[in-house]
Design a protein around this motif. Structure first.
Motif, short mmCIF file in Angstrom:
data_model
loop_
_atom_site.label_atom_id
_atom_site.label_comp_id
_atom_site.label_asym_id
_atom_site.label_seq_id
_atom_site.Cartn_x
_atom_site.Cartn_y
_atom_site.Cartn_z
N GLY A 24 0.79 -1.21 0.00
CA GLY A 24 0.00 0.00 0.00
C GLY A 24 0.84 1.27 0.00
N GLU A 243 -6.48 -0.06 3.67
CA GLU A 243 -6.86 -0.24 2.27
C GLU A 243 -7.67 -1.51 2.13
OE1 GLU A 243 -3.87 0.47 -1.01
OE2 GLU A 243 -4.19 -1.67 -1.30
N ALA A 253 -8.89 3.38 -0.05
CA ALA A 253 -7.79 3.50 0.92
C ALA A 253 -7.92 4.83 1.66
CB ALA A 253 -6.44 3.43 0.21
#
Length: 276
Positions: A24, A243, A253
């Motif tokens: 992420g 997320e 997210a």
């Protein structure tokens, strides 16, 4: 198996601390993206990011096969960034060409060469006095050693040289990078504690001033499939990410950032929505 390229030495820690698809990326400006693929295989992505009171919109198109790829992107200033590549021009060789329209001085030709014990990448600007970038790495088993340099033909001088040493095991990576013409030392570490959790750290020291900074991060994938990540740096800046992907395919997210050593400072937050 090809040796790790210079840019990928310590890749796991770079991704964890800086952001990548696996762990992420922190997004502190509201961002909305819409992605789709045409019947001919062209991937289209339109995104809009709000920065202060402005909205920056970009449009990207990409097409790739096993041997060819083409990417085109239009930014808010109407500049068009285009790149194309051809793989296996010869065994282990890939050629790429990129440019930013309407500036012809940005045109670059890149050659990637990969084999079991050597990886080379050379980029040359297509101008009368180009900057030539060269990166090379070699390795044995889990060890990898690499170096990169840039030569400015206009000045007849080296403008950059970096050296890196790494150890890439199945569940952890350790890397040391001597950068900024031997003025900065970076040590990084990433470890997959379990199949769903990763921890990493990076220490940066300016050798000329003895200034030292560090960053720590931890990422975990929840049973629901959602991804969480937290990061703390040496200044006390704490960042958090959540997320998740909805059943209908959209990815959402949310990120927030606060000064852990001074909670009176405003909290920074943002979100990203990817409509596939």
């Amino acid at each position: 198996m090809p040796v790790v390229a210079f840019a990928d030495i310590g890749k796991a820690a770079k991704g964890l601390l800086g952001g990548d698809k696996a762990t992420g990326t922190f997004q502190f400006d509201p961002k909305v993206s819409v992605s789709s693929t045409t019947s001919s295989g062209v991937s289209l992505t339109a995104s809009a990011t709000q920065k202060a009171d402005k909205v920056e919109a970009t449009l990207k198109a990409a097409y790739s096969t096993k041997k060819y790829s083409v990417d085109v992107a239009i930014d808010p200033s109407s500049k068009v960034t285009a790149s194309a590549s051809v793989s296996e021009v010869a065994p282990g060789i890939k050629l790429s060409l990129s440019t930013v329209v309407p500036d012809p001085k940005t045109a670059k030709l890149t050659l990637d060469y990969s084999m079991p014990y050597l990886a080379l990448k050379s980029t040359i600007g297509l101008t009368a006095t180009p900057v030539v970038d060269l990166a090379a790495s070699t390795g044995y088993q889990s060890f990898v050693l690499g170096a990169e340099t840039s030569y400015d033909t206009a000045k007849s001088a080296l403008s950059k040289y970096n050296v890196a040493l790494g150890y890439h095991a199945a569940d952890f990576q350790v890397a040391a990078l001597l950068a900024d013409q031997a003025k900065t030392l970076k040590l990084s570490y990433a470890h997959n504690l379990t199949p769903v959790s990763t921890v990493g750290a990076e220490v940066t020291r300016k050798l000329s001033s003895s200034d030292t900074t560090f960053a720590l991060a931890y990422a975990r994938k929840l049973k629901s499939g959602a991804l969480t990540k937290v990061k703390l740096d040496g200044t006390g800046l704490l960042s958090a990410l959540y997320e998740t992907k909805l059943t209908s395919g959209e990815k959402i997210a949310g990120s927030l950032q606060l000064q852990a050593t001074d909670l009176s400072k405003p909290v920074k937050y943002g979100f990203a929505v990817d409509l596939a």
